[in-house]
Scaffold this motif. Structure first.
Motif, PDB file in Angstrom:
ATOM      1  N   VAL A   1      21.504  13.119  31.190  1.00 12.79           N
ATOM      2  CA  VAL A   1      22.179  14.029  31.220  1.00 12.79           C
ATOM      3  C   VAL A   1      22.194  14.924  32.530  1.00 12.79           C
ATOM      4  CG1 VAL A   1      22.816  16.340  30.130  1.00 12.79           C
ATOM      5  CG2 VAL A   1      22.284  14.270  28.683  1.00 12.79           C
ATOM      6  N   ALA A   2      21.014  15.155  33.212  1.00 14.01           N
ATOM      7  CA  ALA A   2      20.766  15.898  34.409  1.00 14.01           C
ATOM      8  C   ALA A   2      21.687  15.523  35.488  1.00 14.01           C
ATOM      9  CB  ALA A   2      19.353  15.784  34.670  1.00 14.01           C
ATOM     10  N   VAL A   3      21.947  14.067  35.560  1.00 14.45           N
ATOM     11  CA  VAL A   3      22.866  13.456  36.638  1.00 14.45           C
ATOM     12  C   VAL A   3      24.392  14.337  36.576  1.00 14.45           C
ATOM     13  CG1 VAL A   3      24.006  11.476  37.433  1.00 14.45           C
ATOM     14  CG2 VAL A   3      21.731  11.349  36.594  1.00 14.45           C
ATOM     15  N   ILE A   4      24.636  14.477  35.288  1.00  8.26           N
ATOM     16  CA  ILE A   4      26.153  15.157  35.310  1.00  8.26           C
ATOM     17  C   ILE A   4      26.405  16.360  36.156  1.00  8.26           C
ATOM     18  CG2 ILE A   4      27.830  16.131  33.583  1.00  8.26           C
ATOM     19  CD1 ILE A   4      26.539  14.059  31.617  1.00  8.26           C
ATOM     20  N   PRO A   5      25.557  17.425  36.134  1.00  5.24           N
ATOM     21  CA  PRO A   5      25.712  18.436  37.044  1.00  5.24           C
ATOM     22  C   PRO A   5      25.784  18.166  38.623  1.00  5.24           C
ATOM     23  CG  PRO A   5      23.792  18.632  35.952  1.00  5.24           C
ATOM     24  CD  PRO A   5      24.357  17.689  35.227  1.00  5.24           C
TER      25      PRO A   5
END
Length: 512
Positions: free
Chosen positions: A384-388
């Motif tokens: 999920v950290a990839v998204i920002p």
């Protein structure tokens, strides 16, 4: 003394601009002209819509079933065939721009748009869908290689840089509508889940039609066709508000006529070979070619056409979540692209390019590290950290490569080679797109996150190339750009008669 709000032009031109504090939106002639130009900006939405729509369709089970779940090379070809259609027609577009004018050339794009949308929306098999995408490439060619020319050649001098840069931001208007259209139809239980987004490709070009019909023809093309009287009438009406005595009219007309006359003396007929005959033109050609490559090989191609597979590799598999992330990303892109476009005169082209490259490089390093970590650990929070960081990456891309792909290339070429220069950039861009979106799904399927490392290396090369070889062009009119690329080798001085005080006085406007 030049007013503080007069930016993005040289000293000579600034000296003949009206000295008033009236904003452009309170001047009827500029309001009408800019309305037409903003409608021309909307034509770039056609290409943006296509990229985002294909991204969204890949997340829809209805489309996957219709196309028999395409993967690898076949999926790449379905996406890339639109670029193939554009590639075939771009040389024809360059000829049309010079032969029949910018406005009539844009009008031809409507034919290809209607043909492509009709075939794609009504497709009953794979072949019809792919043919529809092929013909949509024709619309892309006629719009993207003509509309920027008409914008840059008709815009008011102090608005030219921003308005030309705004053209490609329309890409995200189209991509936003496409992303939210696929999000809205995701729960349909039939083929209209993908047919509705397909037919909506007509929406923005149809809405832009009234402004397009009101748009004037390029005064530079009119002068090139020996129709200087019509060119003067344009300048009087749209740049001077019907004030024939305004010094700006005579200055612009003499500058355009003088530059075209000198270009004719140097070369009676122009060809693509003229783009490499001189050192200055070779430099321009290098920029035109590399801009096309850089705009597609900076890592954006993966997310633009294959966001769904990318999100799957980091654990985001829900159709609702994938289409929602895509929709929000397009709005974010549009905002940042507009911010970049309105900053081109204030911050300069080079500053935007370099900040963009360094920011994208940093983000790609982080994205690669996070994707690699998720591949090993399968910890959802890491994925999920990839998204920002995808959002931050695109923010840096948007501030330069979206507005300046056309904004920079349009302004560096002299009139006689401008259409060919833009066509070259478009051909290279479409080749890069074709290669990129054909290879990306194969590479992602084969090596997953390791493929990101390729773009880290490419971004380093892009940054170095721009730092050493992309000059600043801010503060020059189209006719003055010769000084940036040809220097003292181009002595194009000519006399301009302008009336600053009510009496005729001769000024020497030097083009060095």
């Amino acid at each position: 003394m030049v007013l503080d709000h007069i930016k993005g032009v040289g000293h000579d031109l600034a000296g003949v601009l009206p000295k008033d504090d009236i904003p452009w939106y309170k001047k009827p002639h500029l309001l009408r002209l800019n309305f037409s130009i903003l409608c021309l900006v909307a034509f770039s939405s056609a290409n943006g819509y296509d990229g985002s729509m294909m991204n969204g369709l890949q997340a829809l089970p209805q489309w996957q079933e219709f196309m028999n779940h395409p993967t690898g090379a076949w999926l790449g070809f379905i996406n890339a065939v639109q670029s193939l259609g554009a590639l075939v027609l771009l040389p024809v577009v360059a000829w049309c721009n010079n032969a029949i004018g910018r406005k009539k050339t844009i009008a031809i794009g409507y034919f290809w748009l209607c043909l492509g949308v009709g075939l794609q929306t009504g497709a009953t098999n794979h072949v019809a869908f792919v043919l529809g995408r092929l013909f949509l490439g024709g619309a892309t060619a006629f719009y993207s290689a003509s509309a920027p020319l008409l914008i840059t050649e008709t815009a008011y001098p102090t608005h030219r840089g921003i308005l030309t840069a705004l053209y490609n931001t329309g890409w995200y208007v189209g991509s936003s509508i496409a992303a939210w259209a696929t999000y809205g139809t995701r729960n349909y239980d039939n083929s209209w889940a993908w047919r509705v987004p397909s037919i909506l490709q007509l929406l923005i070009p149809v809405l832009a039609l009234p402004g397009f019909l009101l748009a004037p023809e390029s005064p530079r093309w009119l002068c090139a066709m020996d129709r200087s009287t019509e060119a003067r009438a344009f300048l009087v009406r749209y740049h001077a508000g019907n004030d024939e005595t305004l010094p700006l009219v005579q200055f612009e007309l003499e500058e355009i006529d003088g530059t075209l006359r000198l270009e004719r003396e140097l070369s009676v007929e122009t060809s693509y070979m003229d783009m490499i005959r001189t050192k200055g033109n070779r430099h321009r050609t290098f920029i035109s070619v590399t801009m096309g490559i850089f705009s597609q090989w900076s890592g954006n191609g993966i997310v633009s056409y294959y966001l769904a597979p990318v999100l799957t590799t980091i654990g985001v598999t829900s159709v609702t979540n994938q289409t929602l992330i895509s929709g929000l990303l397009q709005i974010w892109n549009l905002i940042l692209a507009v911010v970049g476009a309105i900053s081109v005169d204030r911050l300069g082209r080079r500053s935007l390019f370099l900040v963009s490259c360094l920011g994208m490089l940093t983000c790609y390093v982080v994205i690669t590290g996070l994707a690699a970590s998720f591949a090993k650990t399968h910890v959802s929070s890491i994925g999920v950290a990839v998204i920002p960081f995808l959002y931050i990456y695109f923010g840096f891309y948007d501030i330069a490569f979206t507005p300046l792909l056309f904004g920079y290339v349009c302004e560096i070429w002299p009139y006689t080679l401008r259409a060919r220069g833009v066509a070259v950039t478009q051909v290279v861009t479409q080749l890069a797109v074709f290669f990129n979106i054909f290879v990306n799904p194969i590479a992602l399927e084969a090596i997953a996150w390791k493929y990101y490392l390729v773009y880290v290396v490419i971004l380093v090369l892009i940054t170095l190339t721009i730092y050493f070889l992309y000059p600043e062009t801010n503060g020059h009119s189209l006719e003055e750009m010769v000084a940036v690329f040809d220097g003292k080798a181009a002595d194009t001085s000519f006399s301009v008669n302008i009336d600053k005080t009510g009496a005729e006085e001769e000024q020497q406007v030097e083009k060095v």
